[in-house]
Design an enzyme around this catalytic site. Structure first.
Site, short mmCIF file in Angstrom:
data_model
loop_
_atom_site.label_atom_id
_atom_site.label_comp_id
_atom_site.label_asym_id
_atom_site.label_seq_id
_atom_site.Cartn_x
_atom_site.Cartn_y
_atom_site.Cartn_z
N TYR A 142 0.82 -1.22 0.00
CA TYR A 142 0.00 0.00 0.00
C TYR A 142 0.86 1.27 0.00
O TYR A 142 0.36 2.36 -0.27
CB TYR A 142 -0.95 0.03 1.21
CG TYR A 142 -2.03 -1.05 1.19
CD1 TYR A 142 -2.22 -1.85 0.08
CD2 TYR A 142 -2.85 -1.25 2.29
CE1 TYR A 142 -3.19 -2.83 0.05
CE2 TYR A 142 -3.83 -2.24 2.27
CZ TYR A 142 -4.00 -3.03 1.16
OH TYR A 142 -4.97 -4.00 1.14
N LYS A 187 3.58 -15.22 2.25
CA LYS A 187 3.51 -15.98 0.99
C LYS A 187 4.95 -16.26 0.59
O LYS A 187 5.43 -15.88 -0.49
CB LYS A 187 2.75 -15.13 -0.06
CG LYS A 187 2.37 -15.86 -1.32
CD LYS A 187 1.29 -16.89 -1.14
CE LYS A 187 1.07 -17.65 -2.44
NZ LYS A 187 0.24 -18.85 -2.29
N ASP A 219 -2.93 -18.01 1.60
CA ASP A 219 -4.10 -18.67 0.99
C ASP A 219 -4.64 -19.75 1.92
O ASP A 219 -5.85 -19.90 2.11
CB ASP A 219 -3.76 -19.23 -0.40
CG ASP A 219 -2.38 -19.89 -0.46
OD1 ASP A 219 -1.59 -19.72 0.49
OD2 ASP A 219 -2.09 -20.59 -1.45
N ASP A 243 -5.17 -6.72 6.02
CA ASP A 243 -6.40 -6.01 5.65
C ASP A 243 -7.49 -7.04 5.34
O ASP A 243 -8.62 -6.99 5.84
CB ASP A 243 -6.08 -5.16 4.41
CG ASP A 243 -7.18 -4.18 4.07
OD1 ASP A 243 -8.16 -4.11 4.83
OD2 ASP A 243 -7.07 -3.50 3.04
N ASP A 247 -10.63 -8.61 8.11
CA ASP A 247 -12.05 -8.52 7.75
C ASP A 247 -12.70 -9.90 7.77
O ASP A 247 -13.82 -10.07 8.24
CB ASP A 247 -12.22 -7.91 6.35
CG ASP A 247 -12.49 -6.42 6.44
OD1 ASP A 247 -12.16 -5.82 7.49
OD2 ASP A 247 -13.03 -5.85 5.46
#
Ligand code: NAD
Length: 352
Positions: A142, A187, A219, A243, A247
């Site tokens: 980001y 990852k 994942d 992020d 959620d």
């Protein structure tokens, strides 16, 4: 002891839920022998109306001079047509930057009494859930270099050893206060930044021999969170993965009106706020669930002031209110007693 708290009610239901959290804080302070010097300041839409900007300098200054910041919510349809860089949400970015907040803590707690609110099956939920997601907030993709070249667009994920070390320490410290179990999510089978992340987390782990640390690919973590969320205690991960996973973790609890959050920096003040927004659809009607805000205030006592007993007292009082069957509209179910924002606040204080 007196703690200095900057209070930003903000817009919409932010104002309504903040009053309740402030009342609970005063009550718990009286019970445990501490008190607060609270300074109320404006940010968000109301600040745009009054001062022409979402985060006035005086607000940021008041926050910087406090021991902690309590924020309701900002935004609303009135300001939706403003250009992106002038919108109420800019206040949140400005506060994060101005206070150097690099760690975002999102606990996903599902109370036994609210089991039916979760979209997951009862056998997966068992007697409730309690997972803490620690998300890095100021680095990664980001904030990396981005751009366009011809028909191609790119965003860059970069992490320094220093950035990973400091977020890892926050996560290990939290794990020490909980079940001493940390899952680092990355990852690393593909991304070089993830390989560095893993190395650094393993190095920091040497400082915390009591904490069991494991690694999981993102994942798989996304899948495991709905397959068997109980395997997690504390999860630490990068900005983008956090992020998404925070959620996901919060939604398995089924209610946005119940979810608190904290953002921490290297030194004080930390900022504490509910995950929900200003809920314009129910603002001004006394219907909002103030529990996310009240539990955010409990997090403030726990993480900024080390007032563990007082924080526990608030969380236990919230559980008792739910166990007694009182609910706001967002979490109502058959046979439960429907009450409003003020009544829930009063019941929490009564149960302290
Ligand atoms: P929202 O969280 O405000 O509302 C989503 C839905 O959940 C609505 O139906 C609302 O009534 C309900 N809800 C949310 N909190 C509740 C509570 N405490 N009790 C009962 N019901 C509750 O999200 P949105 O509608 O997407 O956004 C509304 C405004 O809030 C927008 O301007 C948005 O930008 C802003 N926002 C601010 C923050 C923040 O200040 N941190 C976060 C998210 C959204």
């Amino acid at each position: 002891m007196t703690y200095k708290v900057a209070v930003i009610p903000g817009d919409g239901i932010g104002k309504e839920v903040t009053v309740q959290a402030v009342n609970v804080l005063k009550a718990v302070g009286e019970k445990y022998g501490f008190d607060f010097e609270m300074t109320e300041v404006d940010a968000g839409g109301c600040a745009i109306d009054k001062y022409g900007k979402a985060l006035p300098e005086e607000t940021l200054k008041a926050c910087q001079q406090s021991d902690a910041v309590l924020l309701g919510a900002v935004g609303g349809p009135k300001w939706d047509t403003l250009p992106g860089d002038q919108r109420p949400e800019q206040a949140l970015l400005g506060l994060r930057k101005g206070l150097g907040l690099f760690a975002n803590l999102r606990p996903a707690v599902l109370h036994q009494a609210l089991k039916e609110a979760s979209p997951l099956k009862p056998e997966i939920i068992g007697d409730g859930l309690d997972v803490m997601v620690v998300r890095e907030l100021t680095g990664g993709i980001y904030f990396g270099e981005r751009g366009r070249e011809g028909d191609t667009a790119y965003d860059t994920e970069a992490y320094s050893k220093y950035e990973v070390e400091r977020i890892a320490r926050v996560a290990f410290d939290i794990a020490m206060k909980r079940d001493k179990k940390l899952m680092s999510v990355d990852k690393a089978n593909i991304l070089e930044s993830s390989r560095l992340w893993r190395e650094v987390v393993d190095n920091v782990a040497k400082e915390y021999p009591e904490v069991t640390v494991d690694h999981m690919y993102v994942d798989n973590a996304a899948m495991q969170l709905v397959r068997n969320p109980k395997q997690f205690d504390v999860i630490v991960t990068s900005n983008m993965f956090g992020d998404i996973l925070s959620d996901e973790a919060s939604m398995i609890t089924g209610s946005i009106g119940m979810l608190p959050s904290a953002s921490l920096g290297e030194s004080k003040p930390g900022m504490y706020e509910p995950v929900h927004g200003s809920a314009p659809d129910i603002a001004g009607q006394g219907k909002a669930n103030p529990l996310a805000m009240i539990v955010s205030a409990a997090m403030m006592l726990r993480y900024s002031f080390d007032l563990t007993a007082a924080a526990d007292a608030i969380e236990n009082a919230v559980s008792k209110v739910l166990d007694s069957g009182y609910r706001t509209g967002d979490i109502i179910s058959p046979d439960m007693k429907l009450v409003g924002t003020e009544e829930i606040g009063r019941l929490v204080i009564e149960n302290l």
